[in-house]
Motif scaffolding. Sequence first.
Motif, PDB file in Angstrom:
ATOM      1  N   MET A   1      10.856  -2.505   0.543  1.00 56.24           N
ATOM      2  CA  MET A   1       9.611  -2.703   1.293  1.00 56.24           C
ATOM      3  C   MET A   1       9.212  -1.418   2.021  1.00 56.24           C
ATOM      4  N   ARG A   2      10.170  -0.783   2.660  1.00 54.37           N
ATOM      5  CA  ARG A   2       9.877   0.449   3.403  1.00 54.37           C
ATOM      6  C   ARG A   2       9.397   1.548   2.452  1.00 54.37           C
TER       7      ARG A   2
ATOM      8  N   ALA B   1       5.865   0.791   1.190  1.00 50.86           N
ATOM      9  CA  ALA B   1       4.877   1.071   2.239  1.00 50.86           C
ATOM     10  C   ALA B   1       4.637   2.570   2.388  1.00 50.86           C
TER      11      ALA B   1
ATOM     12  N   TYR C   1       0.272  -1.639   0.741  1.00 56.63           N
ATOM     13  CA  TYR C   1       1.207  -2.372   1.593  1.00 56.63           C
ATOM     14  C   TYR C   1       0.450  -3.168   2.651  1.00 56.63           C
ATOM     15  N   ALA C   2      -0.538  -2.550   3.290  1.00 52.01           N
ATOM     16  CA  ALA C   2      -1.322  -3.254   4.306  1.00 52.01           C
ATOM     17  C   ALA C   2      -1.975  -4.502   3.719  1.00 52.01           C
TER      18      ALA C   2
ATOM     19  N   THR D   1      -0.804  -6.387   1.466  1.00 54.65           N
ATOM     20  CA  THR D   1       0.181  -7.445   1.210  1.00 54.65           C
ATOM     21  C   THR D   1       0.430  -8.305   2.444  1.00 54.65           C
ATOM     22  N   GLN D   2      -0.095  -7.882   3.566  1.00 55.91           N
ATOM     23  CA  GLN D   2       0.107  -8.632   4.809  1.00 55.91           C
ATOM     24  C   GLN D   2      -0.960  -9.708   5.018  1.00 55.91           C
TER      25      GLN D   2
ATOM     26  N   ARG E   1      10.912  -9.729   7.108  1.00 58.18           N
ATOM     27  CA  ARG E   1       9.563  -9.154   6.985  1.00 58.18           C
ATOM     28  C   ARG E   1       9.070  -8.592   8.309  1.00 58.18           C
ATOM     29  N   SER E   2       9.266  -9.338   9.389  1.00 59.84           N
ATOM     30  CA  SER E   2       8.779  -8.900  10.696  1.00 59.84           C
ATOM     31  C   SER E   2       9.448  -7.607  11.136  1.00 59.84           C
TER      32      SER E   2
ATOM     33  N   HIS F   1       8.298  -4.753   8.742  1.00 56.80           N
ATOM     34  CA  HIS F   1       6.883  -4.467   8.954  1.00 56.80           C
ATOM     35  C   HIS F   1       6.647  -3.720  10.266  1.00 56.80           C
TER      36      HIS F   1
ATOM     37  N   ILE G   1       5.072   0.023  10.169  1.00 56.61           N
ATOM     38  CA  ILE G   1       3.761   0.318  10.765  1.00 56.61           C
ATOM     39  C   ILE G   1       3.889   1.416  11.816  1.00 56.61           C
TER      40      ILE G   1
END
Length: 196
Positions: free
Chosen positions: A92-93, A96, A103-104, A106-107, A153-154, A157, A161
């Motif tokens: 994920m990292r 992104a 990636y943005a 996908t949120q 995920r949290s 993410h 970010i």
Amino acid sequence: MPRVGLTRAAVTSVALDLVDEGGAGGFDRLTLAAVAARAGVAVPSLYKHVASLDDLRRLVATASVEELTRVLAAATIGRSGPDALHSAADAMRDYAGRHPGRYASTQVAPDLSDDADADLASAAARTIAVLAAALRGFGLPEDSMIDAIRMLRSAVHGFVILELTGGFGLPEDLDRSYRLLIDGIVVGVAALAEAG
């Protein structure tokens, strides 16, 4: 008559490139005018391929979620427990960092009551299935699986970010902090499994 070579898929591809070029805020700044300019057509020509900006945003989100799911599946296949969790987080990292605008996108959670979001909902369900498979090695009870996925995920993410937007200004090793964060999630997911 649509421009030769311009299709719904081609319009989506142009939009995917544009959102990444815009960095972490690229998805929020996506416009039909920008896509049309990049494609070399007038904005009305896009309406032969997409119904609206919302439709295009949905296409970008769906394509991005599908791409991220493939990346997650490749990173976690054959792994379990903490190794799978670390691999999923790293994937994920990395995604992104390489594709900040995608990636943005996908949120964006699909509206499960809206038929227009059916493809996005289906893609998101596949992502959840891949993450659930990666976390099964912890022995989580089924009713705790979504909690564990949300924890992962949290955490990723929030870190991503801050990383993408320059929120980490201190000189200490960022990768070390990231590893400690994911190690903490491993401990948290393991505790969730034990409590189950």
